[in-house]
Write a protein that holds these residues in place. Structure first.
Motif, PDB file in Angstrom:
ATOM      1  N   SER A   1      12.309  57.425  17.837  1.00  0.00           N
ATOM      2  CA  SER A   1      13.655  56.983  18.028  1.00  0.00           C
ATOM      3  C   SER A   1      13.456  55.398  17.962  1.00  0.00           C
ATOM      4  O   SER A   1      12.389  54.781  18.476  1.00  0.00           O
ATOM      5  CB  SER A   1      13.965  57.538  19.292  1.00  0.00           C
ATOM      6  OG  SER A   1      15.250  56.769  19.663  1.00  0.00           O
TER       7      SER A   1
ATOM      8  N   HIS B   1      15.355  53.685  19.906  1.00  0.00           N
ATOM      9  CA  HIS B   1      15.746  53.329  21.136  1.00  0.00           C
ATOM     10  C   HIS B   1      14.137  53.586  21.989  1.00  0.00           C
ATOM     11  O   HIS B   1      14.471  53.603  23.226  1.00  0.00           O
ATOM     12  CB  HIS B   1      16.607  54.085  21.548  1.00  0.00           C
ATOM     13  CG  HIS B   1      17.808  53.883  21.019  1.00  0.00           C
ATOM     14  ND1 HIS B   1      18.860  52.904  21.047  1.00  0.00           N
ATOM     15  CD2 HIS B   1      18.382  54.813  19.925  1.00  0.00           C
ATOM     16  CE1 HIS B   1      19.569  53.157  20.109  1.00  0.00           C
ATOM     17  NE2 HIS B   1      19.534  54.386  19.535  1.00  0.00           N
ATOM     18  N   GLU B   2      12.912  53.567  21.415  1.00  0.00           N
ATOM     19  CA  GLU B   2      11.721  53.950  22.147  1.00  0.00           C
ATOM     20  C   GLU B   2      11.096  52.577  22.293  1.00  0.00           C
ATOM     21  O   GLU B   2      10.859  51.897  21.589  1.00  0.00           O
ATOM     22  CB  GLU B   2      11.166  55.123  21.394  1.00  0.00           C
ATOM     23  CG  GLU B   2       9.876  55.545  21.786  1.00  0.00           C
ATOM     24  CD  GLU B   2       9.335  56.927  21.026  1.00  0.00           C
ATOM     25  OE1 GLU B   2       9.800  57.828  21.292  1.00  0.00           O
ATOM     26  OE2 GLU B   2       8.615  56.426  20.410  1.00  0.00           O
TER      27      GLU B   2
ATOM     28  N   LYS C   1      11.500  56.023  26.531  1.00  0.00           N
ATOM     29  CA  LYS C   1      12.978  55.803  26.170  1.00  0.00           C
ATOM     30  C   LYS C   1      13.886  56.227  26.856  1.00  0.00           C
ATOM     31  O   LYS C   1      13.560  57.248  28.004  1.00  0.00           O
ATOM     32  CB  LYS C   1      13.172  56.602  24.698  1.00  0.00           C
ATOM     33  CG  LYS C   1      13.227  58.008  24.679  1.00  0.00           C
ATOM     34  CD  LYS C   1      13.524  58.581  23.346  1.00  0.00           C
ATOM     35  CE  LYS C   1      14.853  58.171  23.077  1.00  0.00           C
ATOM     36  NZ  LYS C   1      15.901  59.182  24.018  1.00  0.00           N
ATOM     37  N   ASN C   2      15.216  55.849  27.082  1.00  0.00           N
ATOM     38  CA  ASN C   2      16.359  56.440  27.959  1.00  0.00           C
ATOM     39  C   ASN C   2      16.494  57.757  27.725  1.00  0.00           C
ATOM     40  O   ASN C   2      16.293  58.164  26.546  1.00  0.00           O
ATOM     41  CB  ASN C   2      17.506  55.465  27.859  1.00  0.00           C
ATOM     42  CG  ASN C   2      18.554  55.750  28.599  1.00  0.00           C
ATOM     43  OD1 ASN C   2      19.260  56.880  28.364  1.00  0.00           O
ATOM     44  ND2 ASN C   2      18.743  55.132  29.859  1.00  0.00           N
TER      45      ASN C   2
ATOM     46  N   ILE D   1      15.659  49.739  29.592  1.00  0.00           N
ATOM     47  CA  ILE D   1      16.350  51.152  29.070  1.00  0.00           C
ATOM     48  C   ILE D   1      16.720  51.816  30.394  1.00  0.00           C
ATOM     49  O   ILE D   1      17.445  52.821  30.378  1.00  0.00           O
ATOM     50  CB  ILE D   1      14.971  52.051  28.661  1.00  0.00           C
ATOM     51  CG1 ILE D   1      13.842  52.268  29.720  1.00  0.00           C
ATOM     52  CG2 ILE D   1      14.440  51.500  27.189  1.00  0.00           C
ATOM     53  CD1 ILE D   1      12.768  53.277  29.146  1.00  0.00           C
TER      54      ILE D   1
ATOM     55  N   THR E   1       9.536  54.537  13.441  1.00  0.00           N
ATOM     56  CA  THR E   1      10.687  55.249  13.189  1.00  0.00           C
ATOM     57  C   THR E   1      10.726  55.850  11.588  1.00  0.00           C
ATOM     58  O   THR E   1       9.958  55.116  10.867  1.00  0.00           O
ATOM     59  CB  THR E   1      11.917  54.398  13.410  1.00  0.00           C
ATOM     60  OG1 THR E   1      11.552  53.240  12.563  1.00  0.00           O
ATOM     61  CG2 THR E   1      12.069  53.850  14.745  1.00  0.00           C
TER      62      THR E   1
ATOM     63  N   ASN F   1      10.782  50.774  16.250  1.00  0.00           N
ATOM     64  CA  ASN F   1      11.154  50.426  15.097  1.00  0.00           C
ATOM     65  C   ASN F   1      10.602  49.006  14.668  1.00  0.00           C
ATOM     66  O   ASN F   1      11.056  48.413  13.592  1.00  0.00           O
ATOM     67  CB  ASN F   1      12.732  50.118  14.977  1.00  0.00           C
ATOM     68  CG  ASN F   1      13.547  50.270  13.783  1.00  0.00           C
ATOM     69  OD1 ASN F   1      13.189  50.946  12.924  1.00  0.00           O
ATOM     70  ND2 ASN F   1      14.501  49.102  13.563  1.00  0.00           N
TER      71      ASN F   1
ATOM     72  N   THR G   1      19.734  58.179  25.163  1.00  0.00           N
ATOM     73  CA  THR G   1      19.952  57.477  23.803  1.00  0.00           C
ATOM     74  C   THR G   1      19.585  58.574  22.787  1.00  0.00           C
ATOM     75  O   THR G   1      18.880  59.341  23.121  1.00  0.00           O
ATOM     76  CB  THR G   1      19.053  56.223  23.999  1.00  0.00           C
ATOM     77  OG1 THR G   1      17.643  56.470  24.145  1.00  0.00           O
ATOM     78  CG2 THR G   1      19.757  55.057  24.608  1.00  0.00           C
ATOM     79  N   GLN G   2      19.774  58.071  21.432  1.00  0.00           N
ATOM     80  CA  GLN G   2      19.453  59.126  20.379  1.00  0.00           C
ATOM     81  C   GLN G   2      18.101  59.277  20.308  1.00  0.00           C
ATOM     82  O   GLN G   2      17.091  58.283  20.454  1.00  0.00           O
ATOM     83  CB  GLN G   2      20.058  58.693  19.162  1.00  0.00           C
ATOM     84  CG  GLN G   2      19.776  59.316  18.029  1.00  0.00           C
ATOM     85  CD  GLN G   2      20.682  58.574  16.773  1.00  0.00           C
ATOM     86  OE1 GLN G   2      21.172  57.280  16.756  1.00  0.00           O
ATOM     87  NE2 GLN G   2      20.543  59.366  15.499  1.00  0.00           N
TER      88      GLN G   2
ATOM     89  N   ASN H   1       9.118  47.400  20.330  1.00  0.00           N
ATOM     90  CA  ASN H   1      10.242  48.801  20.058  1.00  0.00           C
ATOM     91  C   ASN H   1       9.494  49.455  18.904  1.00  0.00           C
ATOM     92  O   ASN H   1       8.665  48.851  17.879  1.00  0.00           O
ATOM     93  CB  ASN H   1      11.298  47.972  19.579  1.00  0.00           C
ATOM     94  CG  ASN H   1      12.318  49.039  19.021  1.00  0.00           C
ATOM     95  OD1 ASN H   1      12.734  48.779  17.738  1.00  0.00           O
ATOM     96  ND2 ASN H   1      12.714  49.795  19.858  1.00  0.00           N
TER      97      ASN H   1
END
Length: 246
Positions: free
Chosen positions: A127, A129-130, A215-216, A94, A123, A193, A219-220, A191
């Motif tokens: 996110s 992206h997490e 997370k970053n 990340i 999710t 997701n 990112t979303q 992840n």
């Protein structure tokens, strides 16, 4: 380097992996367990974490868990200790601009306690992206372990939700789920997701684990936003420079 590359390959292929913390960075886990046991000694009766169920009842477990969660989140260094222990992996996946869940969560699962989430993924509340970090405080094997569904089985699992049949969830989680035995000093990373499932703990031991999310920063986000759910734990030199200039 080979170990690091293998971990990354495992994560990319499956959506989850196990990661070994370096010995010099495991101390925060031992210290946390010592502090919990000292602060809440009446719940342990001078016994091990694994034998917690021998001295406590199902009915009071959630109240006890919340008291311990409130306590461990007064430890200001805990999130940073976790971040630094995982930094080599997090930097690669990340990057250096990182936010962390504000509060560390704690799970206590006694033998045959059926209060547990069914097959699910986190999710869109979280996110995609997490990263979710699952940190055992006791050695976990067999039914004490989380069951993860590899990415290549997700289409099959997605189709189950149209049926809304709990029996099918259980059946397919057992059929396709992968369990990694994880000792103290190792963590499970997945992840948000990724489908996962908590099996019924049919062992003779109580499972203790922490979980926390990274997370970053850029990112979303899911339905949980930056201000309410996360806080910044690290930023890159470029981000620091531009933040200062603004």
């Amino acid at each position: 380097m080979n170990y690091h590359n293998n971990i990354l390959k495992d994560f990319y292929n499956n959506g989850f992996t196990s990661y070994k913390i370096k010995k010099k960075q495991i101390a925060f886990i031992k210290n946390l367990k010592f502090e919990i046991k000292k602060k809440f000694k009446k719940f342990f009766a001078e016994d091990k974490f694994e034998n917690f169920h021998k001295h406590n009842r199902f009915e009071g477990i959630n109240n006890t868990r919340m008291r311990i969660i409130n306590y461990i989140n007064t430890r200001k260094k805990l999130k940073m200790d976790i971040y630094l222990a995982l930094k080599p992996f997090l930097d690669t996946i990340i990057g250096p601009d990182v936010v962390v869940q504000k509060n560390v969560n704690l799970s206590i699962q006694m033998p045959f306690d059926d209060e547990r989430p069914l097959l699910h993924k986190d999710t869109p509340l979280s996110s995609m992206h997490e990263l979710v970090i699952w940190i055992p405080l006791v050695n976990c094997k067999d039914d004490m372990c989380m069951s993860m569904i590899p990415k290549n089985k997700h289409d099959i699992i997605d189709s189950l939700f149209k049926e809304n049949d709990e029996a099918l969830f259980e059946k397919y989680a057992k059929k396709y789920g992968v369990r990694r035995n994880i000792k103290v000093g190792n963590v499970l990373i997945f992840n948000a997701n990724n489908f996962h499932y908590i099996p019924l703990n049919t062992t003779k031991f109580t499972r203790w684990s922490l979980n926390i999310r990274f997370k970053n920063l850029f990112t979303q986000y899911g339905q949980r936003n930056l201000l309410d759910y996360y806080e910044i734990i690290n930023t890159s030199p470029l981000t620091k420079m531009n933040s200062y200039q603004q």
